[in-house]
Design a protein around this motif. Structure first.
Motif, PDB file in Angstrom:
ATOM      1  N   MET A   1       0.848  -1.183  -0.309  1.00  0.00           N
ATOM      2  CA  MET A   1       0.112  -0.059  -0.069  1.00  0.00           C
ATOM      3  C   MET A   1       1.040   1.386   0.039  1.00  0.00           C
ATOM      4  SD  MET A   1      -3.426  -0.721   0.354  1.00  0.00           S
ATOM      5  CE  MET A   1      -4.041   0.861   1.186  1.00  0.00           C
ATOM      6  N   THR A   2       0.848   1.897  -1.068  1.00  0.00           N
ATOM      7  CA  THR A   2       1.580   3.342  -1.229  1.00  0.00           C
ATOM      8  C   THR A   2       0.699   4.554  -1.242  1.00  0.00           C
ATOM      9  OG1 THR A   2       1.839   2.663  -3.613  1.00  0.00           O
ATOM     10  CG2 THR A   2       3.565   2.061  -2.041  1.00  0.00           C
ATOM     11  N   HIS A   3       1.345   5.412  -1.243  1.00  0.00           N
ATOM     12  CA  HIS A   3       0.687   6.905  -1.309  1.00  0.00           C
ATOM     13  C   HIS A   3       1.411   7.546  -2.330  1.00  0.00           C
ATOM     14  CE1 HIS A   3      -2.212  10.102  -0.762  1.00  0.00           C
ATOM     15  NE2 HIS A   3      -1.235  10.909  -0.964  1.00  0.00           N
ATOM     16  N   SER A   4       0.888   8.329  -3.519  1.00  0.00           N
ATOM     17  CA  SER A   4       1.597   9.021  -4.229  1.00  0.00           C
ATOM     18  C   SER A   4       1.497  10.489  -4.199  1.00  0.00           C
ATOM     19  CB  SER A   4       1.363   8.611  -5.972  1.00  0.00           C
ATOM     20  OG  SER A   4       1.854   9.591  -6.469  1.00  0.00           O
ATOM     21  N   LEU A   5       2.473  11.421  -4.085  1.00  0.00           N
ATOM     22  CA  LEU A   5       2.373  12.688  -3.857  1.00  0.00           C
ATOM     23  C   LEU A   5       2.957  13.769  -4.958  1.00  0.00           C
ATOM     24  CD1 LEU A   5       3.212  11.541  -0.807  1.00  0.00           C
ATOM     25  CD2 LEU A   5       2.820  13.873  -0.056  1.00  0.00           C
ATOM     26  N   ARG A 320       6.401  13.546  -9.099  1.00  0.00           N
ATOM     27  CA  ARG A 320       5.756  13.049  -7.978  1.00  0.00           C
ATOM     28  C   ARG A 320       6.604  11.733  -7.223  1.00  0.00           C
ATOM     29  NH1 ARG A 320       0.204  13.548  -9.032  1.00  0.00           N
ATOM     30  NH2 ARG A 320      -0.221  12.383  -6.997  1.00  0.00           N
ATOM     31  N   THR A 322       6.619   8.598  -4.000  1.00  0.00           N
ATOM     32  CA  THR A 322       5.665   7.595  -3.521  1.00  0.00           C
ATOM     33  C   THR A 322       6.229   7.229  -2.265  1.00  0.00           C
ATOM     34  OG1 THR A 322       5.101   6.814  -5.704  1.00  0.00           O
ATOM     35  CG2 THR A 322       4.578   5.327  -4.191  1.00  0.00           C
ATOM     36  N   ARG A 325       1.877   3.971   2.316  1.00  0.00           N
ATOM     37  CA  ARG A 325       0.511   4.523   2.837  1.00  0.00           C
ATOM     38  C   ARG A 325       0.593   4.808   4.392  1.00  0.00           C
ATOM     39  NH1 ARG A 325      -4.294   6.941   0.871  1.00  0.00           N
ATOM     40  NH2 ARG A 325      -4.917   7.377   2.675  1.00  0.00           N
ATOM     41  N   TYR A 328       2.400   7.759   5.425  1.00  0.00           N
ATOM     42  CA  TYR A 328       1.495   8.959   4.715  1.00  0.00           C
ATOM     43  C   TYR A 328       0.538   9.161   5.965  1.00  0.00           C
ATOM     44  CZ  TYR A 328      -1.908  11.831   2.788  1.00  0.00           C
ATOM     45  OH  TYR A 328      -2.725  12.914   2.250  1.00  0.00           O
ATOM     46  N   ASP A 329      -0.118   8.283   6.558  1.00  0.00           N
ATOM     47  CA  ASP A 329      -1.208   8.426   7.638  1.00  0.00           C
ATOM     48  C   ASP A 329      -0.616   8.918   8.970  1.00  0.00           C
ATOM     49  OD1 ASP A 329      -3.136   7.437   5.696  1.00  0.00           O
ATOM     50  OD2 ASP A 329      -3.169   5.250   6.571  1.00  0.00           O
ATOM     51  N   SER A 342      -7.270  15.847   4.749  1.00  0.00           N
ATOM     52  CA  SER A 342      -5.842  16.195   4.325  1.00  0.00           C
ATOM     53  C   SER A 342      -5.761  16.791   2.815  1.00  0.00           C
ATOM     54  CB  SER A 342      -5.114  14.842   4.007  1.00  0.00           C
ATOM     55  OG  SER A 342      -3.846  14.903   3.201  1.00  0.00           O
TER      56      SER A 342
END
Lengths: 344, 344
Positions: A1-5, A320, A322, A325, A328-329, A342
């Motif tokens: 589980m990742t998050h991209s910014l 971007r 990554t 997740r 990030y949380d 957010s």
């Protein structure tokens, strides 16, 4: 589980986490510049993850969130910056232009940062000096985790050495390595994963070689390269410690007590102006240095920062980064809990 | 079969062999100071044995026996000495007082020696600067015998790094190591003895790891410490090569052609004045550095030059050094054959 910014969102997240934690805008920006650069270059352990470490250390009550660095001229070739118990990065940024100006006048110069907490990789610092056309070297002690060659108890820090050489085109030649055989974080990762560490990384409490991560964490780490790495580590300890009137790794560890905070010590950065050293033929000599890089790359070997520069090119192209997740949380949770959902 | 000489006789023998070979008195004395110190400290490969190498290299017609070094001021922090194709040592001795004076004024300074043949260990040079109360660092390239990490062909020299730190009492803390895994002379000794070399010392012509000394001599040597030693070697190559407007190890080797002469390149020496860096509390900070040495020695580990200092103490106490009888005979043969029987 990742998050991209996006890169911009990563910047804003870093600044907001730090300011929410209580850092002054100047410190939040200086810390964010190095954390953002680490994330951009996919050095995950020196990227946004470090925000957790910075904010945790601030809570121990040791680090100043807002001390203003005090610059003093200590001679034609030496500028001193007292970080006054804050993180090193604002002190570094404050001293850098003075260092560069002195090096251009004198040929070489030194920046001594005192009384700082230090968590960051050194490559962004030497790289920034190379961007100004100068050759740079940087070193720091840390905590006394590393045994000298032939010994059994921690005396040296992980004592990194970083170096940057400006190139006529493209990214500078940069390296940044710990003089310990492995980073302390790598041993910690093995411990958490329940995996054995390679031989040569550490000794147990009794001074015997061990492949158990926990035993090495409790005992001592080893230097890279046997007696040579040990000698180099001693040099860094002396140059970035007593020479600049600051702590040895032994003293940093004693000062920390048992709080487990980031090491507190000094940092030494040297800058050399190639135009002064090479003289009127500096363009010719600079081009000759390229023959060294060509000879390395031409036989299929890599330059030290090549992987990092490739990651940078990817991040800048996509705009971007990554992150996990979970990270990030955790970072979002550090922002004001009362804030709306957010924006990142 | 050995031969014992007084320290004075060793000195006279060195000077007479060199002057007989054609070196000017100034060069013979400068070379003898470092050879005599090597023999005194029982570094046999850098002692009287080196007289055979010096006189042999002179016969190749490449080295100047009498060029006078030319000193030029290249900025407040940089002195340059052009060795004019002679051995490095007279150039070093000529530049040293200027380096020391500049470091005391500026805080730190550099001595760049150009256009020199180089055969000597660096520890006598950094030690002499520490005797004057300064911290010193020295480095040189050599011939391109050493492959970069991940590569297969020679690019770097054996690229030594030396460091000296003055201590309030007794001998300075000094190290001097090659960034190659082993000295080239060690591999040559294994070749002559028909013994295998340890793994990690060299690659054969095809780039495969080898334990055959001859294959490694024909192929490439390796750096110590994997990618970290390789990075350090690159730094030395750049700093003591193009930065001072002098040859890379690749260029030194190409310049040599097939004559097998001593490498021809530059040398960089840095000096730092602890009184400037440490400030008014320099006595306190100097004493704090001693805690590092105590912590190393206190756990039964050794300091880098300890063995050499022990040998020195023995030689000075007895007033004598001992060399192989065969070496003694070879040196006597280099004196005027018409001379009466040896006075040594």
């Amino acid at each position: 589980m990742t998050h991209s910014l996006t890169l911009d969102a990563a910047w804003d997240l870093s600044v907001r986490v730090l300011e929410t934690a209580g850092f002054s805008p100047a410190h939040a920006a200086a810390i964010s510049r190095t954390i953002w650069a680490g994330q951009r270059d996919e050095c995950h352990s020196h990227g946004l993850y470090r925000l957790l470490v910075c904010t945790h250390t601030l809570k121990t009550g040791k680090v100043s969130p807002d001390a203003e660095p005090v610059v003093s001229d200590a001679g034609p070739g030496l500028v001193r910056v007292d970080a006054k118990g804050a993180y090193s990065l604002l002190a570094y940024e404050t001293g850098r232009p003075v260092l560069i100006a002195k090096a251009k006048t004198v040929g070489l110069a030194a920046l001594a940062i005192n009384h700082c907490y230090h968590f960051s990789a050194l490559w962004p610092e030497v790289e920034a000096i190379a961007e100004a056309g100068l050759v740079a070297m940087a070193m720091t002690p840390s905590h006394a985790w590393v045994a000298p060659h032939g010994g059994t108890k921690g005396v040296f820090g992980t004592n990194p050495l970083a170096f940057a050489w400006p190139r006529p085109e493209g990214n500078p030649f940069v390296f940044d390595f710990a003089t310990s055989a492995a980073a302390r974080g790598e041993i910690e990762l093995h411990r958490r994963a329940g995996k054995p560490i390679p031989e040569g990384w550490g000794l147990d409490r009794n001074g015997n070689p061990t492949t158990e991560a926990e035993a090495a964490m409790q005992g001592a780490m080893l230097t890279f390269g046997g007696h040579k790495g040990s000698a180099l580590s001693a040099m860094i300890e002396l140059m970035a410690g007593p020479l600049i009137g600051d702590f040895l790794s032994l003293e940093s560890m004693a000062f920390d007590g048992d709080t487990g905070a980031t090491p507190y010590h000094g940092e030494l950065i040297l800058a050399f102006d190639p135009k002064v050293f090479m003289g009127p033929d500096h363009v010719v000599h600079s081009a000759r240095a390229e023959a060294l890089f060509d000879a390395i790359l031409g036989q299929g070997a890599r330059l030290p920062s090549q992987r990092r520069y490739e990651a940078r090119a990817r991040s800048l192209a996509s705009g971007r980064v990554t992150i996990p997740r979970k990270l990030y949380d955790d970072l979002i949770a550090l922002l004001d809990p009362a804030s709306p959902s957010s924006p990142f």
